[in-house]
Design a protein around this motif. Structure first.
Motif, mmCIF file in Angstrom:
data_model
loop_
_atom_site.group_PDB
_atom_site.id
_atom_site.type_symbol
_atom_site.label_atom_id
_atom_site.label_comp_id
_atom_site.label_asym_id
_atom_site.label_seq_id
_atom_site.Cartn_x
_atom_site.Cartn_y
_atom_site.Cartn_z
ATOM 1 N N ALA A 11 -20.114 1.361 -7.090
ATOM 2 C CA ALA A 11 -19.366 1.997 -5.998
ATOM 3 C C ALA A 11 -18.713 3.278 -6.487
ATOM 4 O O ALA A 11 -18.822 3.640 -7.661
ATOM 5 C CB ALA A 11 -18.309 1.021 -5.468
ATOM 6 N N ALA A 12 -18.010 3.937 -5.593
ATOM 7 C CA ALA A 12 -17.390 5.233 -5.892
ATOM 8 C C ALA A 12 -15.871 5.117 -5.978
ATOM 9 O O ALA A 12 -15.279 4.197 -5.406
ATOM 10 C CB ALA A 12 -17.749 6.238 -4.797
ATOM 11 N N THR A 13 -15.273 6.073 -6.654
ATOM 12 C CA THR A 13 -13.816 6.127 -6.675
ATOM 13 C C THR A 13 -13.309 6.782 -5.391
ATOM 14 O O THR A 13 -13.992 7.618 -4.797
ATOM 15 C CB THR A 13 -13.290 6.954 -7.866
ATOM 16 O OG1 THR A 13 -13.635 8.332 -7.652
ATOM 17 C CG2 THR A 13 -13.882 6.496 -9.184
ATOM 18 N N ASP A 14 -12.143 6.386 -4.976
ATOM 19 C CA ASP A 14 -11.450 7.032 -3.853
ATOM 20 C C ASP A 14 -10.098 7.445 -4.389
ATOM 21 O O ASP A 14 -9.262 6.589 -4.699
ATOM 22 C CB ASP A 14 -11.325 6.037 -2.688
ATOM 23 C CG ASP A 14 -10.440 6.558 -1.561
ATOM 24 O OD1 ASP A 14 -9.870 7.661 -1.699
ATOM 25 O OD2 ASP A 14 -10.313 5.847 -0.554
ATOM 26 N N SER A 15 -9.866 8.760 -4.527
ATOM 27 C CA SER A 15 -8.635 9.235 -5.177
ATOM 28 C C SER A 15 -7.381 8.799 -4.432
ATOM 29 O O SER A 15 -6.307 8.720 -5.020
ATOM 30 C CB SER A 15 -8.663 10.764 -5.297
ATOM 31 O OG SER A 15 -8.738 11.337 -4.008
ATOM 32 N N SER A 16 -7.526 8.487 -3.146
ATOM 33 C CA SER A 16 -6.346 8.060 -2.376
ATOM 34 C C SER A 16 -5.985 6.607 -2.667
ATOM 35 O O SER A 16 -4.888 6.157 -2.324
ATOM 36 C CB SER A 16 -6.606 8.209 -0.878
ATOM 37 O OG SER A 16 -7.472 7.193 -0.416
ATOM 38 N N GLY A 17 -6.932 5.858 -3.246
ATOM 39 C CA GLY A 17 -6.669 4.444 -3.524
ATOM 40 C C GLY A 17 -6.874 3.539 -2.325
ATOM 41 O O GLY A 17 -6.728 2.325 -2.432
ATOM 42 N N GLY A 18 -7.243 4.118 -1.180
ATOM 43 C CA GLY A 18 -7.348 3.298 0.028
ATOM 44 C C GLY A 18 -8.614 2.484 0.120
ATOM 45 O O GLY A 18 -8.657 1.458 0.792
ATOM 46 N N ALA A 19 -9.675 2.968 -0.538
ATOM 47 C CA ALA A 19 -10.977 2.302 -0.405
ATOM 48 C C ALA A 19 -11.707 2.408 -1.743
ATOM 49 O O ALA A 19 -11.114 2.737 -2.770
ATOM 50 C CB ALA A 19 -11.789 2.958 0.721
ATOM 51 N N GLY A 20 -12.999 2.077 -1.708
ATOM 52 C CA GLY A 20 -13.813 2.247 -2.904
ATOM 53 C C GLY A 20 -13.395 1.341 -4.052
ATOM 54 O O GLY A 20 -12.847 0.260 -3.853
ATOM 55 N N LEU A 21 -13.657 1.825 -5.259
ATOM 56 C CA LEU A 21 -13.474 1.008 -6.459
ATOM 57 C C LEU A 21 -12.071 0.425 -6.595
ATOM 58 O O LEU A 21 -11.908 -0.716 -7.033
ATOM 59 C CB LEU A 21 -13.776 1.850 -7.696
ATOM 60 C CG LEU A 21 -15.191 1.732 -8.263
ATOM 61 C CD1 LEU A 21 -15.393 2.749 -9.375
ATOM 62 C CD2 LEU A 21 -15.439 0.316 -8.778
ATOM 63 N N THR A 22 -11.055 1.218 -6.222
ATOM 64 C CA THR A 22 -9.685 0.703 -6.346
ATOM 65 C C THR A 22 -9.524 -0.566 -5.528
ATOM 66 O O THR A 22 -8.961 -1.567 -5.978
ATOM 67 C CB THR A 22 -8.668 1.735 -5.816
ATOM 68 O OG1 THR A 22 -9.094 3.024 -6.182
ATOM 69 C CG2 THR A 22 -7.281 1.439 -6.289
#
Ligand code: PLP
Length: 271
Positions: A11-22
């Motif tokens: 998966a991909a990172t989401d810099s906002s932290g709302g979705a993706g790897l976080t």
């Protein structure tokens, strides 16, 4: 000490932290499951917009997957944002057989803020090369329509037709998420699971008002966490639905096998 199983998140990172790897890692932690990852892309986002999306070089992506699989501890795979045609191709080429390791695909096509998250060529390749490798596909209604190039399903028979059409493209099972359906009078939301044997299961839960980013990531990761320890598919989907409902209600850490704790059984209806 015996080696613990883990889930490979592609998966991909989401810099906002709302979705993706976080969100995936938060979910797997809540389910007490270890994770390893293969990063497909890096995004710069806020909750309101996708500012930038950069695919990682495909050799780097392929090597991450090969290396993650090399120690024999990966017991389930969750796939999210793939971004480019080239990354869809590499992921499809590197995946193990789904008979060996369950593979859950959340078809991330468009951010809820509106930005495209998969190239048009990538969508065609995903249909052709990735769907036949997948154990469980978890589209919402707009994603199912986009995958089929069809209008949005408006009724349960149309939803079932679309789920069968997706199964016809090679996925073993489909969980069609009902969050985009017109609100039901009883205040429930229904996710529908088309099992590998063609049986339809309706999974119902109370609709939680409002929305939260990354719920698709959470749902698919929660399913993968359970499949990794041998939970049957229908129970894994019901447990993940309960987890996401709890997260939407404000408790993202309340995960651990809710279906088990409350003896939840999905309602089953054969068609
Ligand atoms: N960004 C990344 C990196 C994601 O993986 C996803 C979903 O999987 C999204 C954005 C889309 O999430 P949302 O629809 O909640 O914006």
């Amino acid at each position: 000490m015996p080696a613990t199983q883990r889930v490979l998140v592609i998966a991909a990172t989401d810099s906002s932290g709302g979705a993706g790897l976080t969100r995936d890692l938060q979910t797997l932690t809540a389910w007490r499951m270890e994770a390893c990852c293969a990063v497909t892309a890096v995004t710069a986002q806020t909750d309101a917009r996708v500012q930038g999306l950069w695919g990682v070089p495909t050799e780097c992506l392929a090597e991450q997957i090969r290396t993650a699989l090399s120690d024999g501890r990966v017991a389930a795979i969750k796939i999210g944002l793939l971004a480019t045609d080239a990354s869809v191709q590499r992921v499809a080429a590197e995946l193990p057989e789904r008979s060996a390791i369950p593979i859950v695909l959340d078809p991330v096509l468009v951010a809820s803020s509106g930005g495209a998250l998969l190239e048009a060529d990538g969508l065609e390749r995903l249909r052709r090369e990735l769907l036949p490798r997948v154990s469980l596909l978890t589209p919402n209604l707009p994603e199912a329509a986009a995958l089929l190039g069809a209008p949005l399903a408006q009724s349960e028979p149309q939803m079932l037709d679309q789920m069968r059409a997706l199964q016809g493209m090679g996925v073993a099972a489909v969980l069609l998420k009902g969050g985009h359906e017109a609100p039901a009078v009883d205040g429930q939301v229904t996710d529908r699971l088309l099992a590998p044997d063609g049986e339809l299961l309706r999974l119902r839960t109370a609709r939680v008002p409002g929305s939260r980013r990354g719920t698709g990531c959470s749902l698919a990761s929660a399913i993968a966490a359970q499949l990794a320890v041998g939970t049957p598919l229908s129970c894994a989907c019901a447990g993940a639905q309960a987890y996401v409902a709890a997260a939407l209600a404000g408790d993202p850490w309340s995960a651990t096998p809710l279906w088990h704790a409350v003896g939840l059984q999905p309602s089953v209806e054969s068609r």
